[in-house]
Design an enzyme around this catalytic site. Structure first.
Site, PDB file in Angstrom:
ATOM      1  N   GLN A   1      -4.778   3.039  -3.952  1.00 52.38           N
ATOM      2  CA  GLN A   1      -5.616   2.246  -3.056  1.00 52.38           C
ATOM      3  C   GLN A   1      -7.082   2.351  -3.431  1.00 52.38           C
ATOM      4  O   GLN A   1      -7.802   1.358  -3.480  1.00 52.38           O
ATOM      5  CB  GLN A   1      -5.421   2.702  -1.604  1.00 52.38           C
ATOM      6  CG  GLN A   1      -4.113   2.242  -1.012  1.00 52.38           C
ATOM      7  CD  GLN A   1      -3.993   0.737  -1.065  1.00 52.38           C
ATOM      8  OE1 GLN A   1      -4.797   0.012  -0.508  1.00 52.38           O
ATOM      9  NE2 GLN A   1      -3.002   0.258  -1.780  1.00 52.38           N
TER      10      GLN A   1
ATOM     11  N   LEU B   1      -2.024  11.422   2.703  1.00 53.86           N
ATOM     12  CA  LEU B   1      -0.590  11.471   2.998  1.00 53.86           C
ATOM     13  C   LEU B   1       0.256  11.445   1.736  1.00 53.86           C
ATOM     14  O   LEU B   1       1.326  12.030   1.687  1.00 53.86           O
ATOM     15  CB  LEU B   1      -0.195  10.298   3.901  1.00 53.86           C
ATOM     16  CG  LEU B   1      -0.843  10.281   5.291  1.00 53.86           C
ATOM     17  CD1 LEU B   1      -0.359   9.067   6.081  1.00 53.86           C
ATOM     18  CD2 LEU B   1      -0.533  11.561   6.058  1.00 53.86           C
ATOM     19  N   ASN B   2      -0.241  10.732   0.732  1.00 54.95           N
ATOM     20  CA  ASN B   2       0.499  10.630  -0.527  1.00 54.95           C
ATOM     21  C   ASN B   2      -0.543  10.470  -1.632  1.00 54.95           C
ATOM     22  O   ASN B   2      -1.258   9.469  -1.692  1.00 54.95           O
ATOM     23  CB  ASN B   2       1.446   9.419  -0.478  1.00 54.95           C
ATOM     24  CG  ASN B   2       2.241   9.240  -1.760  1.00 54.95           C
ATOM     25  OD1 ASN B   2       1.710   9.374  -2.868  1.00 54.95           O
ATOM     26  ND2 ASN B   2       3.510   8.925  -1.625  1.00 54.95           N
TER      27      ASN B   2
ATOM     28  N   GLU C   1      -9.865   0.478   2.012  1.00 55.08           N
ATOM     29  CA  GLU C   1     -11.100  -0.262   1.780  1.00 55.08           C
ATOM     30  C   GLU C   1     -12.240   0.579   1.238  1.00 55.08           C
ATOM     31  O   GLU C   1     -13.170   0.069   0.614  1.00 55.08           O
ATOM     32  CB  GLU C   1     -11.489  -0.968   3.090  1.00 55.08           C
ATOM     33  CG  GLU C   1     -10.462  -2.037   3.391  1.00 55.08           C
ATOM     34  CD  GLU C   1     -10.452  -2.555   4.807  1.00 55.08           C
ATOM     35  OE1 GLU C   1     -10.847  -3.699   5.001  1.00 55.08           O
ATOM     36  OE2 GLU C   1     -10.017  -1.831   5.716  1.00 55.08           O
TER      37      GLU C   1
ATOM     38  N   THR D   1       0.802  -1.225   0.000  1.00 56.23           N
ATOM     39  CA  THR D   1       0.000   0.000   0.000  1.00 56.23           C
ATOM     40  C   THR D   1       0.831   1.270   0.000  1.00 56.23           C
ATOM     41  O   THR D   1       0.318   2.331  -0.335  1.00 56.23           O
ATOM     42  CB  THR D   1      -0.875   0.003   1.265  1.00 56.23           C
ATOM     43  OG1 THR D   1      -0.031  -0.334   2.377  1.00 56.23           O
ATOM     44  CG2 THR D   1      -1.979  -1.025   1.179  1.00 56.23           C
TER      45      THR D   1
HETATM   46 MO1  MOS Z   1      -8.441  -5.723   5.654  1.00 57.02          MO
HETATM   47  S1  MOS Z   1      -9.997  -6.983   5.141  1.00 57.02           S
HETATM   48  O1  MOS Z   1      -9.172  -5.134   7.031  1.00 57.02           O
HETATM   49  O2  MOS Z   1      -7.064  -6.580   5.736  1.00 57.02           O
END
Ligand code: MOS
Length: 733
Positions: A633, A625-626, A700, A466
């Site tokens: 993401q 932050l970036n 997410e 990430t």
């Molecule tokens: Mo994530 S499903 O909270 O790694």
């Protein structure tokens, strides 16, 4: 000179593309043996016989370990949630298909693989139960563990039944999300190396080195300090590497038993069922509204699958408690036990599956009332948390809706389904709200200023791919007043300061806050050293008036440098350890990140195939932050939404209880050709309440609402409402 926010490239990018980055299985350990698991083809029953004789005769085989001859683990095989109950060759019960029942250990991977194939397993099989629908009468409530907190399975605010009675329009529907399986490029892998009878080192592909440390310490009944776990690079995880599973214990057990370091990697097939997955959910949503669209009742009940021996709850109805202004909200979570491996967190656990149901239902309600779906959301915009009556720490959802609608061209959406075509294909547009909790857990860090004026910062967190290495260096650089290049951030080691699980989109928020506070404290310490030192040009200055830029401390026209401060203090690195943790302040607010998803689909009227031609997502994730890694993401989440809406399904053989779609040819995730234009945008927020870093997390959020936006677009294109994912051609014909 600020580093935070800049779209810097990942610091580990070059190492990854050149192969210099060593993933867990690639760590070179002299004398290592190779372990290959043998797994059960039966989903429920008992091992009757394991014939290992043919395997044992093969050259290079060191051991075939089964429940008959495996060393007895002296400790416990599970701890507190989110730790999972695992199987480590300790008994003859078979609880799910693909459960490990033996492990072959040999001097090469090929020999171990061959030996594993020669192991003959005979089992007594009982008929398994695999589908939630078949077990609904045995559903039970269970506490939810989400984002590091325990939450009640049920909530009731107002009187939803009365709200439904008094409504002018009602939607009551059931929605279903199938079981899904994480498919990171890097499979689970563990290397275990015993340095002494009670001292072990592990290289594990993990989202949480401390969980692995604790699990191994518990299982082998050795002190935590004797377990050293390292995870430097992870090739994707998405929740499945958040809890140490059976293979981690088995690798350590095998290494102990053969007296050599052992490397164990799961095959792609072995990842289906053994290491979690998103459970099947059956969700009932009831919405009642006045003619003008004002919600009078919202009820969301989710039933999800868990295993016979452990409980994971897919928290699908949690968001319904906070997302729309409604006087009467009821939510329920139930689980049913099936003969499957324990499910686990899978990217946006709860919110992604739950938003499919709730946001589809909102679309159905809009259609029933002949209202624009976006106008319906705005009509029910929650200015405060409707269930808890608290303000939001920050909320820019209105701007997300407006900006998203403008960028997407929402005004061109025809209200009537099946009224737009492009080159012979039906064109549809849909939207949905995204929300995901802004989680924040205690995290700690250490920061050192070195004599050369560069800083070294560490926290035992993980970079799942990430960008953690990169963004933490950015945060540290600004907090210290150093150029980004002068900071080295390291992670992924259980001997570093403790950090929470890298999940729940909380690494940037939690570890970012720890790094911010720790580096702030180091800066403070160095400034104090300077002003107190008669040899410093800053001697006697007040600490508050000292400014630091590019490693230079300045006040009253005089200046010093970090390098000189450290040198005068004795050439040893100057170190500060500190932590960040949620306080009372945060509890006054509901902490959520929001966004708006828009999707355009093209549906072939003859073939029923759906293509997502365009997605626009606008997200308000606190501080960014970036800009580059955050955008990646969110884009990854949106692309995952295409998979969730159209492709992903762990297909079980209902008689045998086996997952049949257990490779990447049968378990489909979107490839480049499946992905059209995907455009994530930010509305940046200044949020002083959510956590010191002001970050809400982006891992997410991009998936939340995405499948619903696509399903809603499919309805707009075809007039067909598909309530069971994935939306495959057969459902549209
Ligand atoms: Mo994530 S499903 O909270 O790694």
């Amino acid at each position: 000179m600020k580093s935070v926010g800049k779209p810097l490239v990942r610091i580990d990018g070059r190492a990854k593309v050149t192969g210099e980055a060593r993933y867990s299985y690639e760590v070179q350990v002299p004398g290592a043996a190779y372990a290959v698991l043998v797994t059960s083809g039966v989903a429920r029953g008992r091992l009757v016989e394991i014939d290992t004789s043919a395997a044992e005769r093969e050259p290079g085989v060191l051991a075939i370990i089964t429940p008959r001859n495996a060393i007895r683990l002296p400790g416990k095989l599970h701890g507190e949630p989110p730790d999972r109950v695992v199987q480590a060759l300790q008994d003859d019960r078979i609880l799910f298909s693909n459960q490990p029942v033996a492990v072959a250990v040999a001097d090469t991977l090929e020999r171990a693989t061959h030996a594993a194939l020669l192991v003959r397993v005979r089992a007594e099989a009982e008929p398994p139960s695999i589908r939630v629908q078949d077990a609904l009468d045995r559903a039970f409530p269970h506490d939810i563990v989400a984002g590091g907190r325990k939450q009640e399975p049920d909530s009731a605010h107002g009187d939803a039944a009365r709200g439904m009675r008094e409504a002018d329009a009602r939607i009551e529907q059931a929605y279903e999300v199938p079981p899904e399986t994480h498919s990171p490029m890097e499979p689970h892998a563990t290397i275990a190396l015993w340095n002494a009878p009670d001292r072990v080192t592990l290289y594990d592909s993990s989202q949480w080195v401390f969980a692995v440390r604790n699990k191994i310490a518990n299982a082998f009944a050795i002190p935590k300090e004797n377990v050293h776990v390292m995870t430097k690079f992870v090739g994707g995880a998405f929740g499945c590497k958040g809890s140490p599973w059976s293979h981690v214990i088995i690798a350590a057990l095998a290494a102990k038993q053969v007296g050599r370091p052992v490397k164990l990697v799961l095959t792609r097939q072995q990842m289906f069922g053994m290491v979690g997955g998103r459970p099947q959910t059956v969700q009932a949503v009831a919405l009642g509204a006045k003619k003008d669209g004002q919600l009078a009742a919202l009820r969301h009940e989710s039933t999800s699958a868990t295993s016979r021996f452990d409980v994971f709850v897919e928290a699908a109805a949690l968001q319904a408690r906070h997302i729309y202004a409604c006087p009467n909200i009821e939510t329920k979570h139930r689980v049913v036990r099936l003969d499957i491996g324990t499910p686990t967190f899978m990217r946006a656990p709860g919110e992604s599956s739950g938003s499919f149901a709730l946001e589809s239902a909102m679309d159905e309600l809009a259609h029933a009332l002949a209202l624009d779906p976006l106008a319906l959301r705005l009509k029910n915009y929650a200015e405060i948390d409707p269930s808890e009556g608290k303000p939001f720490s920050s909320k820019s959802l209105r701007q997300c809706y407006t900006e998203g609608a403008r960028r997407f061209g929402w005004d061109k959406r025809p209200a009537k389904p099946r009224s737009q075509t492009r080159e012979g294909l039906l064109l549809g547009m849909g939207m949905a709200t995204a929300s995901y909790p802004a989680n924040f857990s205690p995290a700690s860090a250490v920061a050192r200023m070195l004599p050369d004026g560069s800083a070294q910062v560490e926290s035992g967190t993980i970079d799942l791919g990430t960008g953690t290495y990169t963004v933490m260096a950015q945060v540290a650089a600004d907090a210290l007043g150093l150029p980004y290049e002068k900071v080295r951030f390291d992670l992924g080691d259980s001997e570093m300061p403790e950090a929470p699980i890298s999940a729940g989109s909380m690494t940037a928020a939690s570890v970012g806050s720890a790094v911010l506070l720790t580096c702030g404290a180091l800066r403070e310490k160095l400034v104090q050293l300077a002003v107190a030192d008669p040899a410093s040009p800053l001697h006697g200055a007040r600490t508050e008036e000292v400014r630091v830029e590019e490693g230079r401390l300045a006040a009253q026209g005089r200046s010093d440098t970090y390098a000189d401060v450290v040198r005068r203090a004795g050439e040893k690195p100057i170190e500060v350890r500190s932590k960040a943790a949620p306080g009372e302040e945060r509890k006054k607010y509901t902490n959520l990140a929001f966004g708006a998803q828009f999707a355009e689909v093209l549906v072939d009227p003859d073939l029923g195939s759906v293509r997502v031609s365009r997605m626009v997502g606008v997200f308000a994730p606190g501080r960014v932050l970036n800009a580059r890694t955050a955008r990646s993401q969110l884009m990854g989440g949106m692309v995952w939404g295409i998979g969730m809406a159209l492709l992903e399904h762990s297909v079980y053989d209902e008689k045998l209880g086996r997952i049949m779609s257990r490779d990447l040819a049968d378990y489909h995730v979107p490839g480049n050709a499946d992905v059209g234009v995907v455009e994530p945008y930010f509305i940046e927020e200044q949020d002083e309440h959510v956590n010191p870093a002001g970050v809400k997390g982006v891992g997410e959020l991009g998936l939340c609402g995405a499948a619903a936006a696509i399903a809603n677009a499919v309805f707009n294109a075809t007039g067909r409402r598909i309530r069971t994912l994935p939306i495959t051609p057969d459902k549209l014909l």
